[in-house]
Design a protein around this motif. Sequence first.
Motif, mmCIF file in Angstrom:
data_model
loop_
_atom_site.group_PDB
_atom_site.id
_atom_site.type_symbol
_atom_site.label_atom_id
_atom_site.label_comp_id
_atom_site.label_asym_id
_atom_site.label_seq_id
_atom_site.Cartn_x
_atom_site.Cartn_y
_atom_site.Cartn_z
ATOM 1 N N ASP A 1 -4.647 4.768 2.739
ATOM 2 C CA ASP A 1 -4.645 5.138 1.486
ATOM 3 C C ASP A 1 -3.261 6.268 1.648
ATOM 4 O O ASP A 1 -3.676 7.686 1.941
ATOM 5 C CB ASP A 1 -5.466 5.647 1.327
ATOM 6 N N TRP A 2 -1.978 6.303 1.491
ATOM 7 C CA TRP A 2 -0.720 7.352 2.088
ATOM 8 C C TRP A 2 -0.700 7.773 0.604
ATOM 9 O O TRP A 2 -0.376 9.129 0.511
ATOM 10 C CB TRP A 2 0.116 6.534 1.716
ATOM 11 N N ALA A 3 -1.929 8.098 -0.640
ATOM 12 C CA ALA A 3 -1.623 8.442 -2.159
ATOM 13 C C ALA A 3 -1.489 10.273 -1.062
ATOM 14 O O ALA A 3 -0.175 11.066 -1.052
ATOM 15 C CB ALA A 3 -2.154 8.608 -3.177
ATOM 16 N N GLN B 1 0.721 -1.394 0.102
ATOM 17 C CA GLN B 1 -0.299 -0.028 -0.090
ATOM 18 C C GLN B 1 0.880 0.412 0.221
ATOM 19 O O GLN B 1 0.524 3.019 -0.353
ATOM 20 C CB GLN B 1 -0.636 0.394 1.468
ATOM 21 N N HIS B 2 1.605 1.440 0.940
ATOM 22 C CA HIS B 2 2.886 2.410 0.782
ATOM 23 C C HIS B 2 3.446 2.137 -0.741
ATOM 24 O O HIS B 2 3.341 3.519 -1.324
ATOM 25 C CB HIS B 2 4.237 2.206 2.016
ATOM 26 N N VAL C 1 -7.566 9.360 4.411
ATOM 27 C CA VAL C 1 -6.157 8.255 4.792
ATOM 28 C C VAL C 1 -6.717 6.627 5.372
ATOM 29 O O VAL C 1 -5.613 5.611 4.508
ATOM 30 C CB VAL C 1 -5.248 8.439 5.043
ATOM 31 N N TYR D 1 1.745 11.608 0.410
ATOM 32 C CA TYR D 1 3.094 11.562 0.053
ATOM 33 C C TYR D 1 2.782 12.978 -1.010
ATOM 34 O O TYR D 1 4.372 13.692 -0.994
ATOM 35 C CB TYR D 1 2.699 10.407 -0.770
ATOM 36 N N GLY E 1 1.013 3.997 -3.128
ATOM 37 C CA GLY E 1 0.918 5.798 -2.588
ATOM 38 C C GLY E 1 2.213 6.312 -3.939
ATOM 39 O O GLY E 1 2.349 7.559 -3.859
ATOM 40 N N ARG E 2 3.299 5.553 -3.758
ATOM 41 C CA ARG E 2 4.868 5.868 -4.224
ATOM 42 C C ARG E 2 4.060 6.102 -5.942
ATOM 43 O O ARG E 2 4.305 6.990 -6.461
ATOM 44 C CB ARG E 2 5.964 4.876 -4.217
#
Length: 355
Positions: free
Chosen positions: A252-254, A43-44, A282, A257, A47-48
């Motif tokens: 949801d890290w997007a 999941q990270h 998030v 970031y 986000g990347r």
Amino acid sequence: MSLKCSLALAVALTLPLPAMAEDPMKVGFVYVGPIGDHGWSYQHDQGRLALEEHFGDKVETTYVENVSEGADAERTIRRLAQAGNDVIFTTSFGFMNPTARVAEQYPDITFLHATGYKQDDNLGTYLSVTYEGRYVTGVAAGLVTETDTLGYIASFPIPEVIRDINAVYLGAKEVNPDIELKVVWANTWFDPAKEADAANALMDQGADVIVQHTDSPAPLLAAQKRGNWGVGQASDMRKFGGEAHLLSVVNDWAPYYIDTVQAAMDDTWKSGDYWGGISDDVIQIVGISDRLTDEQRSKVDAVIESIGSGELHPFTGPLKDQSGKLRVAEGSTMTQEELAGMDWYVEGMTANIPQ
């Protein structure tokens, strides 16, 4: 020089110089597990990828996966710093001290550490408020269990995990006063075989809903094999569980970031502690099973709405610990600082925290 050449030179000197392309901002990520874990590290990395899609050629990202917590982490973070990364995200609690040490050595680089508490002028912290999703999980699990026994696969006895165990128990207890929450410590973030063994051990003890704080879909698959319920961790795991899937708590890290890198580009970033939850998407509750009755689903939806609006906070008093000591007074809510250091189980929990 001829008149013709002189005129040409004069014209050339008055023309604007072509714009030089700016170097992209270099952003590095360090993951504790593989990006194919279908959980936390996956999941990270989503986000990347969202970061790359948003900024295009304005950013250049790199990642290192399967990084052990400890000396390996420090070497990896330092290599990313030496490679010229402008912003470095380190995404596991055990990366905290290595990140702090490298950040001190590279004051011109912005470092962000997930789930920790150490900060500096160039080091910030961030996390998702997973306990909100865990409380919803507890409510749903408390409604569907037939044995009044839930199972929790825990990774390591750190505050994040302890408060999430408490949140599951409190949510379940709210709708089912007879609930018991059993805990097995896997001592890993990602090990499908150990995770499956832990799930089976809990089901052997009567648990018919399995919640996990580990990152592979193995517990959900084990629950399905035995006709029980399972809950997805960090990402949407419904495709693995079929009928067993109760819901997934997604990070949801997007947005974080993207906002953080934009602030670094604008030179407006300042160190701080970011907590993202249901209210800002998030934390997302997805794939709620259609096997729930209308009444059960209505109760789950109402809890999600109440947490999102701020009406409900899972850690509002009165709250006592296992010994009966009052920890949070009636009407009071635990602060972020108190939650960040939570090292005790709430009253009613029968499991023990490893020392």
